[in-house]
Write a protein that holds these residues in place. Structure first.
Motif, PDB file in Angstrom:
ATOM      1  N   UNK A   1     129.697   0.604  -7.290  1.00  0.00           N
ATOM      2  CA  UNK A   1     128.228   0.871  -7.330  1.00  0.00           C
ATOM      3  C   UNK A   1     127.930   0.814  -5.694  1.00  0.00           C
ATOM      4  N   UNK A   2     128.677   1.104  -4.637  1.00  0.00           N
ATOM      5  CA  UNK A   2     128.566   1.065  -3.311  1.00  0.00           C
ATOM      6  C   UNK A   2     128.350   2.462  -2.648  1.00  0.00           C
ATOM      7  N   UNK A   3     127.129   2.775  -2.138  1.00  0.00           N
ATOM      8  CA  UNK A   3     126.933   4.160  -1.522  1.00  0.00           C
ATOM      9  C   UNK A   3     126.033   3.957  -0.276  1.00  0.00           C
ATOM     10  N   UNK A   4     125.941   4.792   0.545  1.00  0.00           N
ATOM     11  CA  UNK A   4     124.892   4.886   1.693  1.00  0.00           C
ATOM     12  C   UNK A   4     124.498   6.122   1.444  1.00  0.00           C
ATOM     13  N   UNK A   5     123.256   6.419   2.175  1.00  0.00           N
ATOM     14  CA  UNK A   5     122.548   7.597   2.009  1.00  0.00           C
ATOM     15  C   UNK A   5     121.558   7.735   3.116  1.00  0.00           C
ATOM     16  N   UNK A   6     121.473   9.072   3.779  1.00  0.00           N
ATOM     17  CA  UNK A   6     120.520   9.276   4.881  1.00  0.00           C
ATOM     18  C   UNK A   6     119.698  10.562   4.547  1.00  0.00           C
ATOM     19  N   UNK A   7     118.261  10.269   4.577  1.00  0.00           N
ATOM     20  CA  UNK A   7     117.360  11.346   4.224  1.00  0.00           C
ATOM     21  C   UNK A   7     116.592  11.660   5.463  1.00  0.00           C
ATOM     22  N   UNK A   8     116.067  13.078   5.601  1.00  0.00           N
ATOM     23  CA  UNK A   8     115.312  13.104   6.573  1.00  0.00           C
ATOM     24  C   UNK A   8     114.316  14.523   6.364  1.00  0.00           C
TER      25      UNK A   8
ATOM     26  N   UNK B   1     119.961   4.359   4.047  1.00  0.00           N
ATOM     27  CA  UNK B   1     120.048   2.939   3.239  1.00  0.00           C
ATOM     28  C   UNK B   1     121.451   2.977   2.742  1.00  0.00           C
ATOM     29  N   UNK B   2     121.630   1.384   2.681  1.00  0.00           N
ATOM     30  CA  UNK B   2     123.263   1.111   1.977  1.00  0.00           C
ATOM     31  C   UNK B   2     122.766   0.488   0.606  1.00  0.00           C
ATOM     32  N   UNK B   3     123.323   0.944  -0.363  1.00  0.00           N
ATOM     33  CA  UNK B   3     122.947   0.097  -1.725  1.00  0.00           C
ATOM     34  C   UNK B   3     124.319  -0.458  -2.267  1.00  0.00           C
ATOM     35  N   UNK B   4     124.015  -1.335  -3.121  1.00  0.00           N
ATOM     36  CA  UNK B   4     124.984  -2.124  -3.664  1.00  0.00           C
ATOM     37  C   UNK B   4     125.253  -3.600  -3.334  1.00  0.00           C
ATOM     38  N   UNK B   5     126.083  -4.240  -3.836  1.00  0.00           N
ATOM     39  CA  UNK B   5     126.301  -5.793  -3.579  1.00  0.00           C
ATOM     40  C   UNK B   5     127.822  -5.584  -2.510  1.00  0.00           C
ATOM     41  N   UNK B   6     127.428  -6.407  -1.202  1.00  0.00           N
ATOM     42  CA  UNK B   6     128.562  -6.338  -0.240  1.00  0.00           C
ATOM     43  C   UNK B   6     129.083  -7.820  -0.147  1.00  0.00           C
ATOM     44  N   UNK B   7     130.296  -8.371  -0.207  1.00  0.00           N
ATOM     45  CA  UNK B   7     130.713  -9.427   0.020  1.00  0.00           C
ATOM     46  C   UNK B   7     131.221  -9.878   1.656  1.00  0.00           C
ATOM     47  N   UNK B   8     130.567 -10.931   2.326  1.00  0.00           N
ATOM     48  CA  UNK B   8     130.838 -11.224   3.628  1.00  0.00           C
ATOM     49  C   UNK B   8     131.655 -12.477   3.682  1.00  0.00           C
ATOM     50  N   UNK B   9     132.670 -12.594   4.669  1.00  0.00           N
ATOM     51  CA  UNK B   9     133.303 -14.089   4.994  1.00  0.00           C
ATOM     52  C   UNK B   9     132.825 -14.465   6.210  1.00  0.00           C
ATOM     53  N   UNK B  10     132.085 -15.505   6.087  1.00  0.00           N
ATOM     54  CA  UNK B  10     131.632 -16.296   7.165  1.00  0.00           C
ATOM     55  C   UNK B  10     132.829 -17.359   7.850  1.00  0.00           C
ATOM     56  N   UNK B  11     132.409 -17.603   8.827  1.00  0.00           N
ATOM     57  CA  UNK B  11     133.378 -18.564   9.547  1.00  0.00           C
ATOM     58  C   UNK B  11     133.572 -19.733   8.656  1.00  0.00           C
ATOM     59  N   UNK B  12     132.715 -20.244   7.763  1.00  0.00           N
ATOM     60  CA  UNK B  12     132.915 -21.432   7.126  1.00  0.00           C
ATOM     61  C   UNK B  12     133.976 -21.011   5.930  1.00  0.00           C
ATOM     62  N   UNK B  13     134.252 -19.958   5.948  1.00  0.00           N
ATOM     63  CA  UNK B  13     135.426 -19.494   4.654  1.00  0.00           C
ATOM     64  C   UNK B  13     134.679 -19.240   3.565  1.00  0.00           C
ATOM     65  N   UNK B  14     133.587 -19.515   3.275  1.00  0.00           N
ATOM     66  CA  UNK B  14     132.873 -18.969   2.292  1.00  0.00           C
ATOM     67  C   UNK B  14     132.424 -17.709   2.265  1.00  0.00           C
ATOM     68  N   UNK B  15     132.324 -17.217   0.766  1.00  0.00           N
ATOM     69  CA  UNK B  15     131.944 -15.913   0.729  1.00  0.00           C
ATOM     70  C   UNK B  15     130.037 -15.725   0.648  1.00  0.00           C
ATOM     71  N   UNK B  16     129.812 -14.579   1.155  1.00  0.00           N
ATOM     72  CA  UNK B  16     128.141 -14.430   1.078  1.00  0.00           C
ATOM     73  C   UNK B  16     127.949 -12.915   0.417  1.00  0.00           C
ATOM     74  N   UNK B  17     127.444 -13.043  -0.934  1.00  0.00           N
ATOM     75  CA  UNK B  17     127.084 -11.553  -1.390  1.00  0.00           C
ATOM     76  C   UNK B  17     125.641 -10.775  -0.899  1.00  0.00           C
ATOM     77  N   UNK B  18     125.594  -9.860  -0.273  1.00  0.00           N
ATOM     78  CA  UNK B  18     124.232  -9.455   0.113  1.00  0.00           C
ATOM     79  C   UNK B  18     124.048  -8.195  -0.515  1.00  0.00           C
TER      80      UNK B  18
END
Length: 343
Positions: free
Chosen positions: A236-243, A275-292
């Motif tokens: 469910x991850x997608x990006x869109x640009x409208x003008x 816009x970027x829609x959906x859930x994205x997982x980041x790996x921080x320097x703490x090796x913990x995952x953060x979902x945005x």
């Protein structure tokens, strides 16, 4: 996770291969908070959005004279809304950020937009997270993202904006103008556009003006483009640009054999969103995952305003015409068109 900056350049700039280090810099800004990420990217991408939006507002006419009933023209225009040199940088205002600041508060606060060049200015990303119910603080120093170096290229810089339109004469010296591009899909990237306008001869309604040797009309036009990129359809991850661009114009022209000079004055209303829609997982320097979730949602505005156009149309064959005009506005625009005209 999917590389955020790679997606941005794919959607907005059409760049498919970019440095991983630059992508990582933007991902780090996103981890500081979606508000900060949106503020930074809005400043970074604004010249593109403004150039594209002002380009969409151009190319609607090459004469003030409407067609006769069922007369028509089919015209291809290429519009170049010139990005000013000053747009290659933006001033980093720390008061507009919550978790990003200059590493050296007394240093240079001017950072590159996408048209700018390289920078060695460093940013600090800081804040607090909660993992398994336990708060922790984080702080990281990065080099601010570079631009593409486009401002160093020779000649003016602009986002080319092509438009194809059909104008048809209906009733009472009125033209109905349609712009349309059907949806195009290539490797998960889709694009479509639609626009419509009305040009009307209002000189006919002013007593005594009908005899004057020039044409005078009003025009209202609206144009919108929509772009969508499937980052990961299953997730469910997608990006869109409208003008979109709305223009309101008063137009005057005078036909001189095969040559028709024209001018117009009016106003543009330009809007765009990335816009970027959906859930994205980041790996921080703490090796913990953060979902945005839905990390990017940017509205661009403020690039419209008053405009003045001057140009000319030249009949090169009986039914073919070439037109060139220049519009003075916030992003000055050069338009070149070639059309088939049946009056």
């Amino acid at each position: 996770m999917k590389r955020i900056f790679t997606v941005i350049t794919l959607i907005v700039f059409g760049v498919f291969n970019f440095q991983q280090t630059k992508a990582q810099e933007f991902e780090n800004i996103v981890t500081s908070g979606t508000g900060d990420a949106n503020t930074y990217l809005k400043n970074y991408m604004n010249p593109f959005a403004a150039s594209l939006g002002n380009g969409l507002a151009n190319g609607w006419y090459n004469t003030a004279k409407p067609h006769k009933t069922l007369g028509f023209d089919l015209t291809l225009n290429m519009n170049f809304a010139i990005i000013p040199d000053a747009a290659s940088q933006f001033d980093f205002n720390a008061d507009t950020y919550n978790n990003v600041r200059l590493a050296n508060p007394n240093g240079d606060s001017m950072l590159p937009t996408f048209t700018g060049g390289a920078t060695d200015t460093r940013l600090e990303i800081f804040g607090q997270r909660e993992i398994d119910g336990e708060p922790y603080s984080f702080e990281q120093e990065i080099v601010a993202p570079d631009g593409f170096g486009l401002s160093d290229l020779p000649g003016p810089l602009a986002v080319p904006t092509p438009t194809v339109q059909l104008g048809v004469g209906i009733v009472k010296n009125t033209d109905l103008i349609i712009r349309y591009t059907p949806e195009i899909n290539v490797d998960g990237l889709s694009f479509q556009s639609f626009g419509f306008g009305v040009k009307h001869d209002f000189k006919q309604w002013i007593p005594g003006m009908k005899l004057l040797p020039f044409d005078l009309s009003g025009l209202v036009g609206f144009n919108k483009i929509s772009t969508n990129y499937q980052i990961d359809e299953a997730a469910g991850q997608f990006a869109e640009f409208n003008a979109s661009a709305t223009t309101i114009q008063a137009i005057i022209s005078k036909k001189l054999l095969f040559f028709t000079p024209y001018a117009g004055v009016g106003v543009n209303i330009v809007k765009s969103n990335f816009a970027m829609k959906g859930d994205y997982v980041f790996n921080e320097n703490t090796n913990e995952e953060v979902t945005v979730s839905n990390p990017i949602d940017i509205d661009f505005d403020g690039s419209g305003g008053p405009r003045f156009t001057v140009g000319a149309r030249l009949k090169i064959l009986w039914v073919l015409a070439l037109n060139v005009d220049y519009t003075i506005q916030k992003y000055n625009t050069l338009s070149v068109g070639l059309g088939l005209n049946i009056r």
